[in-house]
Write a protein that holds these residues in place. Sequence first.
Motif, PDB file in Angstrom:
ATOM      1  N   TRP A 316     -49.836  30.496  15.241  1.00 56.18           N
ATOM      2  CA  TRP A 316     -51.154  30.519  15.891  1.00 56.18           C
ATOM      3  C   TRP A 316     -52.039  29.408  15.306  1.00 56.18           C
ATOM      4  N   VAL A 326     -53.367  28.391  24.487  1.00 55.19           N
ATOM      5  CA  VAL A 326     -53.678  28.800  23.108  1.00 55.19           C
ATOM      6  C   VAL A 326     -53.378  27.635  22.160  1.00 55.19           C
ATOM      7  N   PHE A 350     -55.980  36.518  21.540  1.00 52.01           N
ATOM      8  CA  PHE A 350     -54.531  36.378  21.323  1.00 52.01           C
ATOM      9  C   PHE A 350     -54.167  36.876  19.917  1.00 52.01           C
ATOM     10  N   PRO A 401     -53.339  35.168  28.476  1.00 51.04           N
ATOM     11  CA  PRO A 401     -53.554  33.720  28.249  1.00 51.04           C
ATOM     12  C   PRO A 401     -53.113  32.871  29.432  1.00 51.04           C
ATOM     13  N   TYR A 450     -46.196  39.275  26.608  1.00 48.71           N
ATOM     14  CA  TYR A 450     -47.584  39.663  26.845  1.00 48.71           C
ATOM     15  C   TYR A 450     -47.739  41.154  27.152  1.00 48.71           C
TER      16      TYR A 450
END
Length: 467
Positions: A316, A326, A350, A401, A450
């Motif tokens: 991330w 993202v 997220f 996202p 997701y």
Amino acid sequence: MAISQLVWLRNDIRLNDHPAINLAQQDDDIALVVCLTPEQWQEHNESPAKNALRFELITELQQQAHKLGIPCHILKLKRFSDCPKAIADLCLEHHYTTVWWQNELPIHEAQRDERTAQYLDKVGVTTRRFAPDLIVSEPVLNQQGQPFKVFTPFYKRWLSTLSANITPPYECPNNQENSKSLPSELKLYDKEDSYRQDLWPADYQIIKEKLWHFCHHKEADYDELRDFPAKPNTSTLSPYLALGAIGPRECLEAIIHTSGDNERDWHGSVWLKELAWRDFYKQLMGHFPDLSKSLPFKPETQHIVWNHNDKAFKDWCEGNTGFPIVDAAMRQLNQTGWMHNRLRMITASFLTKLLFIDWREGEKYFMEKLIDGEFSANNGGWQWSASTGCDAAPYFRVFNPTRQSERFDPEGEFIKRFVPELSSLTAKQIHDPSDLHRRQYQYPRPIIDYKKARQYAISAFDDLKGQ
Ligand SMILES: Cc1cc2nc3c(=O)[nH]c(=O)nc-3n(C[C@H](O)[C@H](O)[C@H](O)COP(=O)(O)OP(=O)(O)OC[C@H]3O[C@@H](n4cnc5c(N)ncnc54)[C@H](O)[C@@H]3O)c2cc1C
């Protein structure tokens, strides 16, 4: 003529629209002081980029002050706890009789201010303290005299308080012809690679022009266009607001001037409403000290058992999650020190809802990188996203996202800027590249599913019921 008044600047590094500077100078000639407290700032996770901008602004301000005959002392300290004695010693050395400042609300800043006032009192120096540097500085309270916990009623009261007390910006200080100012001599820091001076110049004239340009050309369509990160439709003034290089009354003046001075016109400004969010989160910090202690606003959310996943957190941080929007956002943060608001919401959702990693990890990472890192706004934004905060997103609202990407970056223009390995994909392909394209362009596969991740987060919040 001897100078007797000292104005202490903190996150209000400017000469214009400064109540303490303006009013102190009505009493006598003034000097300025800035305390550098790098150890404390590091403990607060303030980014190298923000510190570099801070130093540039201080240097610029010192030069402006010098031209006006206003001395500007720079005290190189370590921590807030060093301030009381250092300020007192400065007063005794230069015979300053009064120290003026604008209060700050987070807990360490508030303690520093209190201790300095007590120390100065003991050595016979008077303090003149002002309300915090906000558009509406006085506490905005409900009819029971309590702080609002929901933004909309806060905003209504905030607007009416504002209408009743509109103050034009305070003027730039006068030239102090008879005073001798100290020449600028300090080298404040080594150039920081993470500070993009091309994007965030420390030039007060440019900053002011940026404000007026935005209000003249963008503010009217802000509501409609602000959510598209590929387009420069927000003000990008946040780094300057965070360090106080621009004053709240200056912003208000520009809004009223461009929207029309009829209350109905400027009350409708959506940009003004965003500035009210800033005040809201700042005032919350003052009312609820727990927020300064890394605690959630909703106590029941203390019981959430967040995931510990170093690999996912690293992906991330570095923009390698396999979700292009993202990754583009995180790379924007890492490369420029700034991220668009829509993307802050997407990346925070997220991390906290899909990776189910503690919001405090994200809050810290943002502070370490953001050039506009502001404790109250950052904490507010993270707690909003994680559904642990005051007037937060409902816990079952989990941003998808890919849908967000299709909606707010429809052509993939923003993604292509920061994830150039995907630049040959079409608008249809780019939001969720096929396995083949991922292999071909060496772009990672999605690190989560997701639907499953969303369900996990919702169940975890559901389990809190009755706690
Ligand atoms: C997870 C998360 C973290 C955030 N961290 C910060 C932060 O550290 N510092 C920061 O200034 N903002 C933060 N924000 C709020 C917002 O994203 C930024 O203020 C905005 O993106 C800055 O861009 P701009 O100057 O173009 O804003 P504009 O859209 O032009 O808005 C004008 C100003 O209003 C204020 N503002 C706008 N939105 C908000 C908001 N939601 N909350 C508080 N103030 C707001 C900012 O001072 C901003 O400069 C965060 C939001 C989220 C969701």
